[in-house]
Design a protein around this motif. Sequence first.
Motif, short mmCIF file in Angstrom:
data_model
loop_
_atom_site.label_atom_id
_atom_site.label_comp_id
_atom_site.label_asym_id
_atom_site.label_seq_id
_atom_site.Cartn_x
_atom_site.Cartn_y
_atom_site.Cartn_z
N MET A 132 0.85 -1.19 0.00
CA MET A 132 0.00 0.00 0.00
C MET A 132 0.88 1.25 0.00
SD MET A 132 -3.19 1.13 2.42
CE MET A 132 -2.48 0.65 3.98
N LEU A 133 0.51 2.20 -0.85
CA LEU A 133 1.20 3.50 -0.86
C LEU A 133 0.35 4.50 -0.09
CD1 LEU A 133 2.40 3.69 -4.58
CD2 LEU A 133 3.88 3.88 -2.56
N VAL A 134 1.00 5.23 0.80
CA VAL A 134 0.27 6.17 1.65
C VAL A 134 0.77 7.60 1.41
CG1 VAL A 134 -0.23 6.85 4.03
CG2 VAL A 134 -0.02 4.42 3.42
N ALA A 135 -0.18 8.51 1.16
CA ALA A 135 0.18 9.92 1.00
C ALA A 135 0.25 10.57 2.38
CB ALA A 135 -0.85 10.62 0.13
N ALA A 136 1.45 10.77 2.84
CA ALA A 136 1.62 11.43 4.14
C ALA A 136 2.17 12.84 3.91
CB ALA A 136 2.54 10.63 5.04
N ASP A 137 2.14 13.26 2.64
CA ASP A 137 2.54 14.62 2.28
C ASP A 137 1.26 15.43 2.13
OD1 ASP A 137 3.31 16.96 1.10
OD2 ASP A 137 4.49 16.05 -0.50
N LEU A 138 0.89 16.13 3.20
CA LEU A 138 -0.40 16.85 3.17
C LEU A 138 -0.22 18.32 2.82
CD1 LEU A 138 -1.97 15.30 6.38
CD2 LEU A 138 -2.25 14.56 4.02
N MET A 139 1.02 18.71 2.57
CA MET A 139 1.29 20.12 2.32
C MET A 139 0.64 20.59 1.03
SD MET A 139 3.30 20.66 4.87
CE MET A 139 4.25 22.14 4.61
N ARG A 140 0.69 19.73 0.00
CA ARG A 140 0.18 20.14 -1.30
C ARG A 140 -0.77 19.07 -1.83
NH1 ARG A 140 4.27 19.44 -4.95
NH2 ARG A 140 5.15 17.97 -3.47
N PRO A 141 -2.01 19.48 -2.16
CA PRO A 141 -2.96 18.51 -2.72
C PRO A 141 -2.38 17.84 -3.96
CG PRO A 141 -4.07 20.59 -2.23
CD PRO A 141 -2.62 20.82 -2.00
N LYS A 182 -4.08 -6.98 6.39
CA LYS A 182 -2.91 -7.84 6.18
C LYS A 182 -2.00 -7.42 5.01
CE LYS A 182 -4.34 -11.96 8.59
NZ LYS A 182 -5.34 -11.25 9.39
N PHE A 183 -1.62 -6.18 5.04
CA PHE A 183 -0.64 -5.73 4.04
C PHE A 183 0.75 -6.22 4.45
CE2 PHE A 183 -3.97 -2.90 2.67
CZ PHE A 183 -3.74 -2.81 1.31
N ASP A 184 1.58 -6.53 3.45
CA ASP A 184 2.97 -6.93 3.75
C ASP A 184 3.83 -5.69 3.95
OD1 ASP A 184 2.59 -9.75 3.37
OD2 ASP A 184 2.46 -9.32 1.21
N VAL A 185 3.65 -4.72 3.05
CA VAL A 185 4.49 -3.52 3.08
C VAL A 185 3.63 -2.27 2.88
CG1 VAL A 185 6.50 -2.36 2.11
CG2 VAL A 185 6.36 -4.85 1.99
N VAL A 186 3.88 -1.28 3.70
CA VAL A 186 3.18 0.00 3.59
C VAL A 186 4.23 1.10 3.46
CG1 VAL A 186 1.60 1.60 4.70
CG2 VAL A 186 1.32 -0.87 5.05
N ILE A 187 4.16 1.83 2.34
CA ILE A 187 5.18 2.85 2.07
C ILE A 187 4.59 4.25 2.28
CG2 ILE A 187 6.79 3.76 0.34
CD1 ILE A 187 6.65 0.97 -1.03
#
Length: 321
Positions: A132-141, A182-187
């Motif tokens: 899973m890819l996670v957007a943790a950059d909330l500064m810019r839409p 049950k994700f293996d990797v979360v980035i």
Amino acid sequence: MFESLSDRLNETFRNLTGRGALSERNIEEAMNEIRIALLEADVNYQVVKDFIAEVREECLGEKVLRGINPGQMTIKIVYDHMVKLMGEAAAPLQLTPTPAFIMMVGLHGSGKTTTSAKLALHLKQNEKKKVMLVAADLMRPAAIDQLETLANQVGVEFYADRNARSPIQVAMNVNEIARSEKFDVVIFDTAGRLQIDESLVRELVDVRNVIQPNEILLVADAALGQEAVSVATHFNDALDISGIVLTKLDGDARGGAALSMRKVTGKPIKLVGVGEKMEDLQMFHPDRMADRILGMGDVVSLVESIQQKVDEDEAAELGEV
Ligand SMILES: Nc1nc2c(ncn2[C@@H]2O[C@H](COP(=O)(O)OP(=O)(O)OP(=O)(O)O)[C@@H](O)[C@H]2O)c(=O)[nH]1
Ligand SMILES: [Mg+2]
């Protein structure tokens, strides 16, 4: 990659192998040329100094000067020390226990978002991981949109919360989802800054404390040379990173960052970015990188096989007495 460094070293090596016996003076001249080539490639001054001192000492030893082919042995010694400088063995990603959380950190434009997606593709395709890819950059839409597009392109899950107040809230939500689904990797693709400042560090430390990442990867632009190494040192001091991704090695990088990173920061380069496409990510192998820089793979294996033969002969002789 690193053409001008390779060209210069090759010229030095041609001079060394072009003659039979080598004098101490020949070795000293070669060491001087290698020193200049490394400094011009923007390798850290202290790293160059230590490197040359070690290589020089070994090259001036009996075994080389009196060996059958001192020029080739010198190349092998330079190669061995270059491999050692970059960390000896490859440093694999630590992906257990699961879900494995990976935080991508770094300055603006270093390649965090691109590398996050490249890594997701690699793990999905080659290691059959549920990513899973996670957007943790909330500064810019726009940053969220960029990651979403890439996630769709490489075909992995994507998480964003456009209404989240802070990356910490995102981290807490993702923590739950990653376990229940049950994700293996979360980035985690985090926000960049023009420079590392207090507010960035506080934000990253907060996220780190929530997700307890398996890996904190600093993404650094190789074209910045020594500046990239200094950025890595700062991030390491603030966050205790687990490894480095060196991006844009396909561009006009001179090699300084690749050769200095490990020694200066104490942290391994784990991945390298070699282009803008999603497939352009490689695991970092110090021996393969040294091969590329020196372009002397055949000489190195020749000397290795001769050394092995000598070792076997010596062992056999010892056995007979
Ligand atoms: N040639 C080349 N370009 C790269 C590489 N990695 C990233 N880029 C390019 O560098 C630019 C910036 O990449 P991003 O992934 O958006 O960088 P970022 O660190 O997420 O930037 P911010 O979110 O603004 O902090 C993009 O145009 C990428 O295509 C690489 O290995 N080689
Ligand atoms: Mg980004």
